[in-house]
Scaffold this motif. Structure first.
Motif, PDB file in Angstrom:
ATOM      1  N   GLY A 201      38.183 -31.832  27.198  1.00 37.67           N
ATOM      2  CA  GLY A 201      36.947 -32.588  27.011  1.00 37.67           C
ATOM      3  C   GLY A 201      36.967 -33.268  25.661  1.00 37.67           C
ATOM      4  N   SER A 203      34.019 -34.675  22.272  1.00 36.00           N
ATOM      5  CA  SER A 203      32.652 -34.832  21.779  1.00 36.00           C
ATOM      6  C   SER A 203      32.695 -35.661  20.501  1.00 36.00           C
ATOM      7  N   LYS A 208      29.377 -30.968  17.543  1.00 35.54           N
ATOM      8  CA  LYS A 208      29.243 -31.079  18.991  1.00 35.54           C
ATOM      9  C   LYS A 208      30.516 -30.611  19.700  1.00 35.54           C
ATOM     10  N   ARG A 211      30.505 -26.849  19.905  1.00 36.02           N
ATOM     11  CA  ARG A 211      29.579 -26.402  20.958  1.00 36.02           C
ATOM     12  C   ARG A 211      30.187 -26.621  22.342  1.00 36.02           C
ATOM     13  N   ARG A 212      30.822 -27.783  22.526  1.00 38.82           N
ATOM     14  CA  ARG A 212      31.434 -28.075  23.829  1.00 38.82           C
ATOM     15  C   ARG A 212      32.603 -27.126  24.096  1.00 38.82           C
ATOM     16  N   GLU A 215      31.268 -23.886  25.324  1.00 35.05           N
ATOM     17  CA  GLU A 215      30.861 -23.990  26.734  1.00 35.05           C
ATOM     18  C   GLU A 215      32.068 -23.892  27.662  1.00 35.05           C
ATOM     19  N   ILE A 216      33.142 -24.571  27.312  1.00 38.51           N
ATOM     20  CA  ILE A 216      34.350 -24.557  28.145  1.00 38.51           C
ATOM     21  C   ILE A 216      34.970 -23.160  28.170  1.00 38.51           C
TER      22      ILE A 216
END
Length: 278
Positions: A201, A203, A208, A211-212, A215-216
């Protein structure tokens, strides 16, 4: 049964392991222009990062010689386990295997098992910690080998870096089809996939991106109650603590370990990089 664990210097070890004679780090070489050092206990991260920032040439690493690995296997311990960084990223694994062959030619048969971590940094540390647990259970060498190979295949590795120049220029991003320019402040979230690097991904900005990445990690790791969270950082303790908080607020882990990167990991992660394994 007595054991010894040998790891190349891409592996970060907790302090208690560094003081234990059952553990040995085999150093890679590091080169920044005319500046050449061994990634050993004398590694100075601040000095190294300064050299990297000042040098127009891309830093490089050199894997240990087979002979250096061979001598690390020369021990009275009955079981020897060897952990190297991914064979897709370095020749360290092949050198370790050649070292085993040289050892057996010179000293005879010994129970030695070499593990391609298919990871790096704290991904190797995960394997070291698991090996210690399995040895303390008193399992046979054959059973430990079986279990550690299965464990290795289930370790998840993720990272976010401020820049990917060293990885790119050293040809370590061949599996990544496209990467956005770092000048746009877009941070790709990267992961290990059977030892190769893939993009999961991206960001805008590091906050950010962290944070991403959290999440992953939580999406892909599954049930984390029996998993140990390890985070390494290159001169970025605040970012490491942020990752720990983001993950431990949402999931339960067996424990958490935060470490600063050694030389090889510092070279590839660059100043500010954060690596997570579960």
């Amino acid at each position: 049964m007595s054991f010894k664990i040998v790891a190349d210097s891409c592996c970060e070890l907790p302090e208690e392991y560094l003081q234990d004679p059952r553990f040995e780090i085999v150093p890679l070489g590091l080169e920044v222009g005319d500046y050449q050092i061994q990634d050993d206990e004398n590694f100075n991260q601040a000095e190294f990062l300064k050299k990297v920032a000042e040098c127009p040439k891309c830093p490089k690493s050199a894997c240990p010689s087979p002979e250096r690995f061979r001598e690390a296997y020369h021990t009275e311990a009955e079981h020897v386990y060897v952990i190297t960084l991914s064979s897709h990223l370095s020749g360290s694994y092949n050198s370790a295997v050649l070292g085993m062959n040289l050892y057996r030619e010179k000293y005879g048969k010994k129970q030695i098992h070499i593990i391609d971590s298919e990871s790096a940094s704290c991904g190797e540390t995960q394997i070291v910690k698991k090996l210690v647990e399995l040895e303390e259970q008193g399992l046979s060498f054959e059973e430990i080998v079986k279990q550690i190979e299965e464990f290795r295949s289930n370790v998840h590795t993720y990272f976010v870096l401020d820049n990917l120049d060293t990885l790119r220029k050293n040809g370590r991003l061949t599996g990544v089809k496209a990467l956005v320019a770092s000048t746009l402040s877009i941070k790709p979230i990267m992961a290990g996939d059977k030892g190769s690097i893939v993009q999961r991904g991206q960001s805008v900005g590091m906050k950010k991106a962290l944070r991403r990445m959290a999440e992953i990690v939580l999406e892909e790791a599954g049930d984390t109650k029996e998993r140990f969270l390890m985070i390494t950082h290159c001169n970025a303790p605040d970012r490491a603590e942020t990752m720990k908080k983001l993950l431990m607020e949402k999931a339960e882990f067996k424990g958490c370990l935060i470490m600063d990167t050694r030389g090889v990991s510092s070279m590839y992660a660059n100043d500010g990089g954060v690596i997570v394994t579960v």
